[in-house]
Design a protein around this motif. Structure first.
Motif, PDB file in Angstrom:
ATOM      1  N   TRP A   1       0.861  -1.186   0.164  1.00 42.09           N
ATOM      2  CA  TRP A   1       0.061  -0.158   0.014  1.00 42.09           C
ATOM      3  C   TRP A   1       1.004   1.384   0.000  1.00 42.09           C
ATOM      4  O   TRP A   1       0.529   2.280  -0.670  1.00 42.09           O
TER       5      TRP A   1
ATOM      6  N   SER B   1       0.502   3.911  -2.912  1.00 41.64           N
ATOM      7  CA  SER B   1       0.178   5.344  -2.412  1.00 41.64           C
ATOM      8  C   SER B   1       1.190   6.431  -2.927  1.00 41.64           C
ATOM      9  O   SER B   1       0.523   7.507  -3.268  1.00 41.64           O
TER      10      SER B   1
ATOM     11  N   ASN C   1       0.071   9.376  -5.605  1.00 36.41           N
ATOM     12  CA  ASN C   1       0.499  10.780  -5.205  1.00 36.41           C
ATOM     13  C   ASN C   1       0.908  11.520  -6.384  1.00 36.41           C
ATOM     14  O   ASN C   1       0.857  12.727  -6.567  1.00 36.41           O
TER      15      ASN C   1
ATOM     16  N   GLN D   1      -6.723   7.944   1.363  1.00 37.55           N
ATOM     17  CA  GLN D   1      -5.126   7.182   1.593  1.00 37.55           C
ATOM     18  C   GLN D   1      -5.397   6.594   3.154  1.00 37.55           C
ATOM     19  O   GLN D   1      -4.844   5.439   3.141  1.00 37.55           O
TER      20      GLN D   1
END
Length: 93
Positions: free
Chosen positions: A18, A22, A26, A67
Motif C-alpha cells: 500500500w 500510495s 500521489n 489514503q
C-alpha cells in the motif's frame, strides 16, 4: 508466504504494497492537479477544480483521508486475521 497464512499476506499488503501504491497515486494526483490548474485536460474530480466547484485544498484533503482510511483498513484486516490465527493454534503442555 511459506506459512500459508492469509494474515501475513494482508499485513504485507498493508505495510509494503500500500505505501508503494500510495506513492504512485500521489504522483498521479500531483500531475493531475498541475494540469487542472493550467487548464489542460483532466479526469473527473480534477475537472471540479477547473470549473471552480472545489478548491485544490479540498481535493488534496479528500485524497489524504482516502489514503489514510485505506491504510488503516488494510491494517485492521491484517490484525483481525492475525488474532484469529492466534486463537486457532493448539496449546502445548
Amino acid at each position: 508466504m511459506r506459512t500459508r497464512d492469509v494474515a501475513f499476506v494482508w499485513l504485507g499488503a498493508a505495510v509494503i504494497i500500500w505505501p508503494l501504491v500510495s506513492r504512485l497515486l500521489n504522483a498521479g494526483v500531483s500531475v493531475s492537479i498541475h494540469r487542472a490548474l493550467n487548464k489542460q485536460a483532466v479526469i473527473f474530480p480534477f475537472t471540479l477544480i477547473q470549473s471552480g466547484q472545489l478548491t485544490t485544498g479540498t481535493i488534496l484533503e479528500s485524497y489524504a483521508v482516502f489514503q489514510q482510511l485505506t491504510g488503516v483498513s488494510l491494517m485492521l484486516i491484517a490484525v483481525l486475521y492475525l488474532s484469529r490465527t492466534k486463537n486457532k493454534m493448539p496449546e502445548r503442555d
